[in-house]
Scaffold this active site. Structure first.
Site, PDB file in Angstrom:
ATOM      1  N   HIS A  99       0.844  -1.192   0.000  1.00 37.69           N
ATOM      2  CA  HIS A  99       0.000   0.000   0.000  1.00 37.69           C
ATOM      3  C   HIS A  99       0.882   1.246   0.000  1.00 37.69           C
ATOM      4  CE1 HIS A  99      -4.201  -1.459   1.474  1.00 37.69           C
ATOM      5  NE2 HIS A  99      -3.689  -2.245   0.557  1.00 37.69           N
ATOM      6  N   ASN A 118      -3.956   7.577   4.296  1.00 34.54           N
ATOM      7  CA  ASN A 118      -4.159   6.253   3.717  1.00 34.54           C
ATOM      8  C   ASN A 118      -5.427   6.266   2.863  1.00 34.54           C
ATOM      9  OD1 ASN A 118      -4.402   3.570   3.114  1.00 34.54           O
ATOM     10  ND2 ASN A 118      -4.855   2.904   5.201  1.00 34.54           N
TER      11      ASN A 118
END
EC number: 3.4.22.-
Length: 586
Positions: A204, A236
């Site tokens: 990620h 995020n």
């Protein structure tokens, strides 16, 4: 797999096809494209840049048309590709399986802008399959036209506190300059998606959105160590997974924070934002990628290609100088040069193309002030090639006035392909490619030079200011002349312990190259004291020795001129001279 028209089989409400941009409303599709979610999640942070990728988005929107029947079902996107902006048009059909989107999508059912953007980007590369192993930083370059800088934190010595502070300051300055910054933990493909105990997910990417340097007086009062905190805020795009260590949303550190500083460390948990101490960031993350939106005064774009004459990356090898050579002339006393070298995308997983990404880099060399032809022996190395197997490499270096040769190279001589070299300076500069090996003529009546000579002025020793000079300072310049050609350069001097003028220790040698038809005539070096109106003549040296192909160092006496042509004056000029009858020797 079925290509459904949006609103026909998937959802009936087309009210938000490309509206409601949100950084934190994204998720990858069934086939996994985390890198693309990272890229567009970071892009949306800068709305001005987003609206350049999706131009006239309100006119393209379903509810932007005057009447329902005016809806055309096509969308326009704009990408930067290899030096130019291109327009891509796609229809409103997205790949689905069991009435569910397969690729990048929004958490909100009726929002489709991210899927349409991905479809347009896939069209650039040919198909969705070509996006299987993409790189978020490359996509950001394609979205913005910026230049990519990659920092591997494991390759940087971060044990030293000053180095950590320098890196923090650099990243903070880049963010202020509107750079788009992402970070991640490098992993092998099989580990992508694995969650770590600290809350990070391998594979990620996280956007870096803010930096703060705060003094927490409350901590200092309780005797809990240093009160200075270097803080970094991450975001995020997936929202649900985030850092759970110190300064995470529920950590005890917030209770120790001076209330007056709470406004400095704002964050939105709903948007996946969280703060970390910079030391923790360095301990857990492995890579930082930066997309610089360069705002330098001058941009130079040079398209070229590595072909059969490519010479590899070994600076000491004879083949190295067979690479392409580009010269940049810096006109300011000092300027910062930004270099971006980019090759065309070649997907490594497509074996049928027979090609992979080349391992690329570039070198920068200081050359003669009047260099006109290709180098045949290396100049002074300013920046050596840092070879990386990636789409682009980036670097910065501060250069003084003069000419420099930039040599883009591949690791192996057999690696070929087109490339784009982008150069940026703040002050005035000139850039061109060196293509000629040496002097030539097509006219039989014109003779070629019989010798090439390179002369480097190494230092000045005990040179005195001219008598009667009204200027208290001594700011000399030299003029090197040969057969009607002259080169002018400044010489920085300082007084030594004996109160004698000598060249500063950090003086960059003045180097010139002459192609000579009359090699028996001396090369003249004149020294002047620079004044606002008229320069005062100090002395001159006459270099008669040609030095030969091996070259030789010479300590030259200095004299007056005109009536004092043979009158010796105080001081010496130290030079190195090298010559050859082969005009392609130097």
């Amino acid at each position: 797999m079925i290509l459904n028209g949006i609103g026909q089989r998937i959802y009936a409400d087309r009210q938000k096809l490309i509206e409601d941009f949100s950084t934190y409303d994204l998720r990858e599709g069934e086939f996994g494209n985390m890198w693309f979610v990272t890229a567009i999640g970071t892009l949306i942070i800068n709305m001005d840049r987003t609206l350049k990728v999706i131009p006239n988005y309100k006119k393209q929107e379903w509810k932007g048309v005057i009447e329902k029947q005016d809806y055309a079902g096509v969308f326009e996107f704009c990408f930067w590709r290899f030096g130019e902006y291109i327009t891509i048009v796609v229809d409103d059909k997205l790949p689905t399986k069991n009435n569910k989107l397969l690729f990048c999508q929004s958490e909100t059912r009726e929002v489709f802008w991210c899927g349409l953007l991905e479809k347009a980007y896939a069209k650039v590369y040919g198909d969705y399959e070509s996006l299987a192993n993409g790189d978020a930083i490359d996509a950001l370059v394609d979205f913005t036209g910026g230049v990519a800088e990659r920092i591997n934190l494991r390759d940087v010595n971060l044990k030293d506190e000053k180095r950590r502070a320098t890196l923090f300051g650099k990243l903070k300055a880049d963010r202020i300059n509107e750079a788009l910054i992402i970070c991640y933990i490098q992993c092998i493909p099989e580990e992508r998606g694995k969650e770590l105990p600290q809350g990070f997910v391998l594979g990620h990417g996280y956007s870096i959105t803010d930096f703060k340097e705060i003094i927490n007086d409350k901590t200092q009062e309780k005797g809990q160590g240093s009160s200075k905190l270097l803080m970094i805020r991450l975001a995020n795009p997936w929202v649900k997974d985030e850092w759970n260590g110190p300064w995470s949303a529920k950590s005890k550190e917030w209770q120790k924070l001076d209330p007056s500083l709470e406004a400095e460390l704002q964050f939105s948990k709903d948007k996946g934002e969280f703060w970390m101490v910079f030391d923790d960031f360095l301990n857990h993350l492995t890579n930082v990628d930066i997309c610089h939106i360069v705002k330098s005064s001058n941009e130079f774009k040079l398209h070229s290609e590595w072909t059969g004459r490519s010479g590899g990356c070994d600076y000491s090898s004879q083949s190295f100088l067979s690479n392409r050579q580009f010269i940049i002339e810096i006109h300011q006393d000092e300027d910062e040069l930004h270099v971006s070298l980019e090759q065309h995308d070649i997907q490594p997983n497509k074996s049928h193309t027979g090609r992979t990404l080349n391992t690329i880099g570039y070198s920068v060399m200081k050359v003669a002030e009047n260099r006109m032809y290709r180098l045949h022996i290396p100049g002074k190395l300013i920046e050596k090639p840092d070879m990386i197997k990636t789409r682009s490499v980036f670097g910065k270096t501060v250069l003084s006035r003069g000419r420099y040769v930039i040599i883009p190279c591949t690791k192996d001589q057999k690696e070929h392909g087109p490339f784009l070299l982008r150069l940026y300076t703040h002050g005035k500069a000139n850039v061109w490619e060196l293509t000629e090996e040496g002097p030539s003529t097509i006219w039989p009546c014109l003779s070629l030079p019989s010798m090439v000579t390179t002369l480097a002025v190494l230092s000045l020793e005990k040179i005195e200011k001219p008598e009667g000079s009204k200027d208290e300072d001594f700011t000399p310049k030299i003029v090197v002349q040969c057969e009607g050609e002259k080169v002018v350069s400044k010489i920085p001097l300082e007084l030594n312990e004996k109160n004698e003028w000598e060249t500063k220790s950090d003086f960059e040698h003045v180097k010139v190259t002459f192609y000579r038809k009359k090699p028996n005539q001396p090369i003249i070096i004149e020294v002047f004291n620079s004044n606002k109106i008229f320069d005062d003549f100090c002395c001159q040296a006459r270099v008669i020795d040609n030095g030969g192909e091996e070259g030789t160092s010479i300590k030259c006496d200095v004299f007056g001129r005109k009536k004092e042509k043979y009158t010796k004056k105080s001081g010496f000029i130290h030079v190195f001279v090298q010559s050859s009858p082969d005009l392609q020797f130097l």
